[in-house]
Write an enzyme that holds these catalytic residues in place. Structure first.
Site, PDB file in Angstrom:
ATOM      1  N   SER A 123       4.717   7.624   5.427  1.00  0.00           N
ATOM      2  CA  SER A 123       5.470   7.495   4.173  1.00  0.00           C
ATOM      3  C   SER A 123       6.961   7.644   4.418  1.00  0.00           C
ATOM      4  CB  SER A 123       5.100   8.616   3.204  1.00  0.00           C
ATOM      5  OG  SER A 123       3.808   8.493   2.773  1.00  0.00           O
ATOM      6  N   HIS A 144       1.679   0.565   4.639  1.00  0.00           N
ATOM      7  CA  HIS A 144       1.782   1.766   3.808  1.00  0.00           C
ATOM      8  C   HIS A 144       0.970   1.617   2.521  1.00  0.00           C
ATOM      9  CE1 HIS A 144       4.458   4.737   1.406  1.00  0.00           C
ATOM     10  NE2 HIS A 144       3.494   5.378   2.008  1.00  0.00           N
ATOM     11  N   GLU A 156       2.843  -1.590   1.214  1.00  0.00           N
ATOM     12  CA  GLU A 156       4.166  -1.969   1.712  1.00  0.00           C
ATOM     13  C   GLU A 156       4.006  -2.361   3.182  1.00  0.00           C
ATOM     14  OE1 GLU A 156       7.200   0.764  -1.009  1.00  0.00           O
ATOM     15  OE2 GLU A 156       6.477   1.590   0.862  1.00  0.00           O
ATOM     16  N   ASN A 194       9.175   5.014  -2.584  1.00  0.00           N
ATOM     17  CA  ASN A 194       9.658   6.395  -2.500  1.00  0.00           C
ATOM     18  C   ASN A 194      11.170   6.494  -2.607  1.00  0.00           C
ATOM     19  OD1 ASN A 194       7.287   7.798  -2.514  1.00  0.00           O
ATOM     20  ND2 ASN A 194       6.987   7.617  -0.304  1.00  0.00           N
TER      21      ASN A 194
HETATM   22  P1  NAI Z   1      -4.341  14.580   5.691  1.00  0.00           P
HETATM   23  O1  NAI Z   1      -3.806  15.874   6.129  1.00  0.00           O
HETATM   24  O2  NAI Z   1      -5.222  14.514   4.475  1.00  0.00           O
HETATM   25  O3  NAI Z   1      -5.167  13.922   6.907  1.00  0.00           O
HETATM   26  C1  NAI Z   1      -4.677  13.822   8.211  1.00  0.00           C
HETATM   27  C2  NAI Z   1      -5.861  13.790   9.173  1.00  0.00           C
HETATM   28  O4  NAI Z   1      -5.379  13.439  10.469  1.00  0.00           O
HETATM   29  C3  NAI Z   1      -6.572  15.127   9.331  1.00  0.00           C
HETATM   30  O5  NAI Z   1      -7.946  14.948   9.091  1.00  0.00           O
HETATM   31  C4  NAI Z   1      -6.326  15.533  10.785  1.00  0.00           C
HETATM   32  O6  NAI Z   1      -7.415  16.202  11.361  1.00  0.00           O
HETATM   33  C5  NAI Z   1      -6.074  14.209  11.436  1.00  0.00           C
HETATM   34  N1  NAI Z   1      -5.250  14.262  12.640  1.00  0.00           N
HETATM   35  C6  NAI Z   1      -4.076  14.940  12.809  1.00  0.00           C
HETATM   36  N2  NAI Z   1      -3.574  14.687  14.018  1.00  0.00           N
HETATM   37  C7  NAI Z   1      -4.455  13.854  14.658  1.00  0.00           C
HETATM   38  C8  NAI Z   1      -4.466  13.231  15.924  1.00  0.00           C
HETATM   39  N3  NAI Z   1      -3.494  13.424  16.806  1.00  0.00           N
HETATM   40  N4  NAI Z   1      -5.506  12.421  16.214  1.00  0.00           N
HETATM   41  C9  NAI Z   1      -6.507  12.225  15.326  1.00  0.00           C
HETATM   42  N5  NAI Z   1      -6.528  12.791  14.098  1.00  0.00           N
HETATM   43  C10 NAI Z   1      -5.507  13.585  13.765  1.00  0.00           C
HETATM   44  O7  NAI Z   1      -3.095  13.602   5.536  1.00  0.00           O
HETATM   45  P2  NAI Z   1      -2.907  12.346   4.565  1.00  0.00           P
HETATM   46  O8  NAI Z   1      -2.431  12.824   3.255  1.00  0.00           O
HETATM   47  O9  NAI Z   1      -4.122  11.502   4.606  1.00  0.00           O
HETATM   48  O10 NAI Z   1      -1.672  11.599   5.251  1.00  0.00           O
HETATM   49  C11 NAI Z   1      -1.832  10.887   6.458  1.00  0.00           C
HETATM   50  C12 NAI Z   1      -0.651   9.968   6.668  1.00  0.00           C
HETATM   51  O11 NAI Z   1      -0.526   9.090   5.535  1.00  0.00           O
HETATM   52  C13 NAI Z   1       0.707  10.662   6.789  1.00  0.00           C
HETATM   53  O12 NAI Z   1       1.492   9.931   7.696  1.00  0.00           O
HETATM   54  C14 NAI Z   1       1.289  10.559   5.377  1.00  0.00           C
HETATM   55  O13 NAI Z   1       2.696  10.552   5.376  1.00  0.00           O
HETATM   56  C15 NAI Z   1       0.765   9.198   4.954  1.00  0.00           C
HETATM   57  N6  NAI Z   1       0.630   8.985   3.510  1.00  0.00           N
HETATM   58  C16 NAI Z   1       0.145   9.970   2.692  1.00  0.00           C
HETATM   59  C17 NAI Z   1       0.008   9.728   1.321  1.00  0.00           C
HETATM   60  C18 NAI Z   1      -0.551  10.772   0.422  1.00  0.00           C
HETATM   61  O14 NAI Z   1      -0.394  10.658  -0.817  1.00  0.00           O
HETATM   62  N7  NAI Z   1      -1.223  11.807   0.929  1.00  0.00           N
HETATM   63  C19 NAI Z   1       0.385   8.438   0.726  1.00  0.00           C
HETATM   64  C20 NAI Z   1       0.799   7.444   1.694  1.00  0.00           C
HETATM   65  C21 NAI Z   1       0.957   7.741   3.008  1.00  0.00           C
END
Ligand code: NAI
Length: 506
Positions: A123, A144, A156, A194
C-alpha cells in the site's frame, strides 16, 4: 493479448487479510493458486476465512456447493516456497517492510523462471525501490487490491521506473478478466486512492478541531447530504486510527511535509491513548455503549412568508423546483446575475469557502446564512446551515423554516469556512487534479479508483465538473485566504482548467 490464461498457475504469498482474499479472487477466476505463508496457522486461518465467506454465498444461493468445493480445491496451501516455481504470476501480500519484501523477491528470482511476473500488493512502499534489488526489475509491478479483496473492485496497477509496460498491461487485462476494475498508476506516495482520499479525513478532522459540530453530526452530514457511504469519523474508527494516522504521516513525509497532507494532532492523541477505533472498543465512538450517538437537528420553525430567488443558484438550482412546488409564495428573478435567496429579508447563499461572517461583512448583509453543498439538492433529505456571527437568531430560524418548508431536515453547524461538504469535496477534487497533473493517473482512472476502491458516490473530478471548476477554484482560493495556509492552494491543473474554462472530463 497480454493476459494470463486460466491454465496459468498463480502464487500468492502471505495468507493474511489481503493474501487470502487475493487467492480467492484468482481461484474464482479459474486459476490454480498456491497460497504460501511462512506460518502454517496463518494459512489455515486464511483458508477458513475464505470458506466461511463462500459458505455464506452458497446459503444465499449465489454459488453452488459444487462450485465452492471446486474453488477451495484450486487453492493449494503450502509453507514451502519452492512450490511456487512453476507459477506465471506471484502476488506478494506479506508484512509491509521494504527489506523483507526485497529479500523475498530476490529468493523468488532464484526459484522462478524469468517469465514469471512478480507483483506486490504493497500500500505504501515504492514499487521502484522494491524492484531495485532485482536482476530483472522489468517484470516487477504493483497489483494493489483493496480490502476486502473479493468484494472491492479496484486494482491499482502500479508501474515503477523499471516496469515493462507490457507487464503492466498483462496485469491490467488479467485483473479485468478476474472481474475487477483496474486502473493504471505510477509508483508515487499513496498511489491514487491513499493520496486522493486524504482530505476526506483531514477536512473532517479540521472541522471537528475547530468546533464545527459533534463527531456524529459531522458523520450524519457526510452520509445524508453528501451521499458518502460512511462519515469520516466512523470510517477512521473502522480502519483503525493507528493505520489511518500512519498512512497520513507516511504520505505527508513522502511529499516532503507538504501542508496539504498535514496529520491531525487530534488523531495523534487518539493513537497515543490507545483509542484505535472499533478494534479497541473505543475511538471517536464508544463501542461498548449500545446507545445510538445523537446528532444535531433543528426543531420545526415557522414557515416564512416571501421568497425571492435572485439568479439561477448555480449548482443549487434544483432548489428552485422545490420552491415552485412548495406552498411558499415566491418570486423568481431569473435574469439576475446574483446567486442568492432572500427569505423574509434574510439572505441565504451557498458557501463559497469564506466564513458566513466574512461574506456578510463583504456583502453588507448582516442577516446572512450560508448553506452547504449537497450531493443532490432534490433528493438529499438534509441541509446544513451556518449563521454569520452578526446575523440574528430570528434570521437563522427563518432560514431553518424555509428549508423545512421544502421538506428538508436541517442541521446547523458553527460558522466554519467552506462548512463541511463543500470544503471536503473541493479538496478531494484538488488532490485528484494534482495527481493527474503529476501523471500519477488519468482523470478517468482517478475517478474510477475513488468510486471502486473507497465507494465514493461520484469521482472527485466529475464532481468538480458538475459543481463547476470555477466554484471549486473560488472555494479553494477563499479557504486559502481564510486560513492563510498553503494547504488550500489550488493545484496548477485546476488553475489551468479555471482560466481556460475547460473541464476535467470532455
Ligand atoms: P496481514 O498481517 O493480515 O498478513 C500478512 C501475512 O504475511 C501473515 O500471515 C504473515 O505470517 C505473512 N508473512 C509475513 N512475512 C512473510 C514472509 N517473509 N514470507 C511468507 N509469509 C510472510 O497483512 P495484510 O493486511 O494482509 O497486508 C499484507 C500486505 O497487503 C501489506 O503489504 C499491506 O500493506 C498490503 N495491503 C493491506 C491492506 C489492508 O487493508 N490490510 C489493503 C491493501 C494492501
Amino acid at each position: 493479448m497480454y493476459e494470463l490464461q486460466t491454465t496459468v498457475t498463480i502464487g500468492v504469498i502471505g495468507a493474511g487479510a489481503m493474501g487470502a482474499g487475493i487467492a480467492q479472487v484468482a481461484a474464482s477466476a479459474g486459476h490454480v493458486v498456491y497460497l504460501h505463508d511462512q506460518n502454517s496457522n496463518a494459512i489455515t486461518t486464511g483458508i477458513n476465512n475464505i470458506n466461511t465467506g463462500l459458505k455464506k454465498q452458497v446459503k444465499r444461493g449465489k454459488m453452488t456447493e459444487e462450485d465452492r468445493l471446486a474453488l477451495i480445491d484450486r487453492i493449494r496451501p503450502t509453507t514451502n516456497i519452492n512450490d511456487l516455481a512453476n507459477t506465471g504470476l506471484i502476488v506478494e501480500a506479506i508484512i509491509e517492510s521494504l527489506e523483507i519484501k526485497q529479500s523475498l523477491f530476490a529468493k523468488l528470482e532464484e526459484i522462478c523462471s524469468s517469465s514469471t511476473i512478480l507483483a506486490t500488493n504493497t500500500s505504501s512502499l515504492s514499487i521502484t525501490s522494491i524492484a531495485a534489488k532485482l536482476t530483472t526489475p522489468k517484470r516487477f509491478v504493483g497489483m494493489h487490491f483493496f480490502n476486502p479483496a473479493p468484494i472491492l473492485k479496484l486494482v491499482e496497477v502500479v508501474t515503477g521506473l523499471a516496469t515493462d509496460q507490457r507487464v503492466a498491461q498483462t496485469i491490467y487485462n488479467t485483473a479485468k478478466k478476474w472481474g475487477k476494475s483496474p486502473v493504471y498508476t505510477k509508483s508515487s506516495p499513496g498511489f491514487i486512492v491513499n493520496r486522493v482520499a486524504r482530505p476526506f479525513y483531514a477536512e473532517g478532522l479540521r472541522v471537528l478541531e475547530e468546533g464545527g459540530a459533534s463527531v456524529s453530526t459531522l458523520d450524519t452530514i457526510m452520509r445524508e447530504t453528501a451521499n458518502f457511504r460512511m462519515g469520516p469519523f466512523e470510517l477512521m474508527d473502522l480502519i483503525g486510527h493507528d493505520v489511518n494516522y500512519a498512512v497520513t504521516c507516511s504520505v505527508f513525509n513522502a511529499y516532503y511535509q507538504d501542508p496539504r497532507f498535514k496529520p491531525s494532532l487530534y488523531q495523534q492523541e487518539l493513537v497515543n491513548a490507545g483509542f484505535l477505533g472499533c478494534k479497541s472498543g473505543k475511538g471517536f465512538y464508544d463501542y461498548n455503549n449500545d446507545e445510538k450517538p445523537s446528532y444535531s437537528e433543528e426543531s420545526i420553525q415557522a414557515i416564512p412568508k416571501n421568497v425571492l430567488v435572485d439568479g439561477d443558484l448555480g449548482v443549487a438550482s434544483p432548489l428552485i423546483d422545490l420552491i415552485k412546488n412548495s406552498q411558499l409564495s415566491s418570486k423568481i428573478n431569473a435574469d439576475s446575475t446574483e446567486s442568492k435567496l432572500v427569505v423574509d429579508a434574510v439572505t441565504i447563499v451557498l458557501t463559497n469557502g469564506l466564513s458566513a461572517s466574512e461574506v456578510a461583512r463583504k456583502s453588507n448583509q448582516e442577516n446572512l446564512i450560508v448553506f452547504d453543498l449537497a450531493f443532490d439538492y432534490l433528493s438529499s433529505n438534509r441541509i446544513v446551515l451556518a449563521k454569520a456571527e452578526q446575523a440574528s437568531d430570528l434570521a437563522l430560524n427563518t432560514a431553518i423554516g424555509f428549508f423545512q418548508a421544502l421538506g428538508k431536515k436541517v442541521t446547523v453547524i458553527n460558522d466554519i469556512p467552506g462548512l463541511l461538504v463543500m470544503r471536503t469535496v473541493c479538496m478531494l477534487a484538488n488532490e485528484a487534479a494534482d495527481a493527474v497533473n503529476q501523471n500519477v493517473a488519468s482523470a478517468v482512472d482517478v475517478d474510477i479508483a475513488m468510486c471502486k476502491g473507497v465507494n465514493y458516490p461520484k469521482g472527485p473530478l466529475l464532481w468538480a465538473d458538475e459543481l463547476g471548476v470555477d466554484t471549486v477554484f473560488t472555494v479553494l482560493t477563499n479557504l486559502q485566504e481564510s486560513y492563510g495556509e498553503d494547504r488550500y492552494r489550488p493545484s496548477i491543473l485546476l488553475r489551468k482548467k479555471y482560466f481556460s474554462r475547460t473541464n476535467f472530463h470532455i
